[in-house]
Structure formats: structure tokens, C-alpha cells
Design a protein around this motif. Structure first.
Motif, PDB file in Angstrom:
ATOM      1  N   ASP A 178       0.942  -1.086  -0.269  1.00  0.00           N
ATOM      2  CA  ASP A 178      -0.188  -0.101   0.052  1.00  0.00           C
ATOM      3  C   ASP A 178       0.981   1.354   0.146  1.00  0.00           C
ATOM      4  O   ASP A 178       1.998   1.409   0.744  1.00  0.00           O
ATOM      5  CB  ASP A 178      -1.015  -0.088   1.240  1.00  0.00           C
ATOM      6  CG  ASP A 178      -2.246   0.659   1.087  1.00  0.00           C
ATOM      7  OD1 ASP A 178      -2.655   0.965  -0.037  1.00  0.00           O
ATOM      8  OD2 ASP A 178      -2.722   0.572   2.001  1.00  0.00           O
ATOM      9  N   ARG A 206       0.316   4.117   1.332  1.00  0.00           N
ATOM     10  CA  ARG A 206      -0.218   4.846   2.294  1.00  0.00           C
ATOM     11  C   ARG A 206       1.005   4.817   3.412  1.00  0.00           C
ATOM     12  O   ARG A 206       1.772   3.750   3.662  1.00  0.00           O
ATOM     13  CB  ARG A 206      -1.075   4.490   3.153  1.00  0.00           C
ATOM     14  CG  ARG A 206      -2.284   4.393   2.575  1.00  0.00           C
ATOM     15  CD  ARG A 206      -3.859   3.945   3.346  1.00  0.00           C
ATOM     16  NE  ARG A 206      -3.508   3.997   4.704  1.00  0.00           N
ATOM     17  CZ  ARG A 206      -3.641   2.928   5.355  1.00  0.00           C
ATOM     18  NH1 ARG A 206      -4.005   1.726   5.037  1.00  0.00           N
ATOM     19  NH2 ARG A 206      -3.705   2.800   6.904  1.00  0.00           N
ATOM     20  N   ARG A 218       2.079   4.357   6.615  1.00  0.00           N
ATOM     21  CA  ARG A 218       1.498   3.886   7.825  1.00  0.00           C
ATOM     22  C   ARG A 218       2.176   4.551   8.877  1.00  0.00           C
ATOM     23  O   ARG A 218       1.524   4.513  10.023  1.00  0.00           O
ATOM     24  CB  ARG A 218       1.453   2.435   7.605  1.00  0.00           C
ATOM     25  CG  ARG A 218       0.317   1.896   6.835  1.00  0.00           C
ATOM     26  CD  ARG A 218       0.179   0.288   6.866  1.00  0.00           C
ATOM     27  NE  ARG A 218       0.425  -0.033   5.537  1.00  0.00           N
ATOM     28  CZ  ARG A 218       0.928  -1.227   5.053  1.00  0.00           C
ATOM     29  NH1 ARG A 218       1.024  -1.961   6.158  1.00  0.00           N
ATOM     30  NH2 ARG A 218       0.975  -1.557   3.841  1.00  0.00           N
ATOM     31  N   GLU A 234       1.255   7.665   9.760  1.00  0.00           N
ATOM     32  CA  GLU A 234      -0.059   7.821  10.382  1.00  0.00           C
ATOM     33  C   GLU A 234      -0.105   7.193  11.709  1.00  0.00           C
ATOM     34  O   GLU A 234      -0.733   7.808  12.742  1.00  0.00           O
ATOM     35  CB  GLU A 234      -1.157   6.796   9.126  1.00  0.00           C
ATOM     36  CG  GLU A 234      -1.215   7.499   8.112  1.00  0.00           C
ATOM     37  CD  GLU A 234      -1.997   6.708   7.182  1.00  0.00           C
ATOM     38  OE1 GLU A 234      -2.337   5.476   7.534  1.00  0.00           O
ATOM     39  OE2 GLU A 234      -2.330   7.002   6.023  1.00  0.00           O
TER      40      GLU A 234
END
Length: 190
Positions: free
Chosen positions: A46, A48, A50, A53
Motif C-alpha cells: 500500500d 500509504r 502507515r 499515520e
């Protein structure tokens, strides 16, 4: 009239037979290549971020738990908080000491982690017992050094972010003064 194809030229056949036999000779011992199955590739990760985040979520959680470090609370400072929707008259009565204190928690001698657990447990017990007004003794923080009153500052932050706390204020001098907080709790829904 249609023409019949002419018979093959023997001269061309000898050349092609020579080519075929030369090719066969060159290919002797060669094994035919069998294509291998290509393993299925895992989907790409992915895109993103992580870890970022997770770091941001942790920073948000910590900011909600504690009063910001740039808000300095001195030993003699008065704590005051009134949740949105709580009438000013209720808050005035709390500040005047007009509510009967039903229970008390003393945080003296506890470190920050122990105090936090004690406050959580105490307020849970108070909610289960449907107690409305309690005192939490945090001390004045006179031995906290340059950091100021650590428990007092932390308690201020913890209480501000609890949905069961309607208001709190520092106690009257006879009840502990700037070393204790009087907390008005929401009535339990029974």
C-alpha cells in the motif's frame, strides 16, 4: 488452358536437403525448452505512509491526555473547568463549596502512571456508585522542582477530557486549597 505446375527442380531439392540435414546435425543433443510457470507476484505494498499515520495518531492521543507543556501551572494556581452546557450557577456553587463531597482520592506518593490509573479507577467506581461530587488530592507540587506541579498539571488535563466530568475547581482552603480538586461528576444514567 490451365498450366500444370512444373516438376520440382532436382538442383533446388539437393540444396534444401543439405540445409535440412545440416540443421538437424546442428540441433543434435539440443533439448526443447519447456516454459516455466511464472510465480504470481505479491501485490505491491500500500502506498500509504502507515508509520507516519501511526505517529500522528499517537501524538494526537497524547495531546488529548495531557495539558500541553507550554501551559504552566504553578503550585498556587487555581484549577477551574466547566464543560460546555453546564450552567454558570452550578459552577458557582461548586466553587463556593456548596456540594457535599462524597468520596476522596489521595495521589500523594504516586508517580504519573500510578496516579493516572488511580484516577481512572476512582472515577469509574464513583460513576458506578452514582457519586456526584468528589475530591482528588494531588498535592501542591512544592517538591517538583522546575517542572512545577506535575500531578496537578496532568490531573487538569485528564479531567478536562473525560465525558463524565461536568466541572472541577481547586478546593477551598479548608478542603485542601490549591493541592486538591473538587470534581462534579455527571449523574449516571440508571
Amino acid at each position: 488452358m490451365p498450366q500444370k505446375p512444373s516438376p520440382p527442380d532436382d538442383r533446388n531439392r539437393d540444396d534444401s536437403d543439405d540445409d535440412a540435414s545440416a540443421f538437424a546435425e546442428a540441433m543434435r543433443g539440443v533439448v526443447r525448452h519447456q516454459p516455466r510457470r511464472i510465480a504470481e507476484q505479491a501485490p505491491p505494498p500500500d502506498a500509504r505512509p502507515r508509520q507516519r499515520e501511526a505517529d500522528e495518531a499517537e501524538a494526537l492521543r497524547e495531546s488529548l491526555e495531557h495539558t500541553p507543556e507550554d501551559v504552566l501551572i504553578a503550585a498556587g494556581d487555581i484549577l477551574e473547568y466547566r464543560a460546555p452546557g453546564v450552567p454558570e450557577s452550578v459552577f458557582r456553587r461548586l466553587k463556593r463549596g456548596q456540594y457535599r463531597i462524597s468520596d476522596e482520592l489521595d495521589l500523594h506518593g504516586m508517580n504519573l502512571r500510578e496516579a493516572k490509573q488511580a484516577v481512572r479507577g476512582f472515577l469509574l467506581e464513583c460513576r458506578e456508585a452514582d457519586l456526584r461530587c468528589v475530591r482528588i488530592v494531588h498535592g501542591k507540587g512544592l517538591r517538583s522542582g522546575q517542572e512545577g506541579p506535575v500531578l496537578k498539571r496532568s490531573l487538569d488535563g485528564w479531567l478536562r477530557h473525560r465525558s463524565d466530568v461536568l466541572a472541577f475547581t481547586s478546593a477551598k482552603p479548608a478542603q485542601g486549597g490549591a493541592g486538591a480538586a473538587i470534581v462534579l461528576l455527571r449523574q449516571s444514567a440508571r
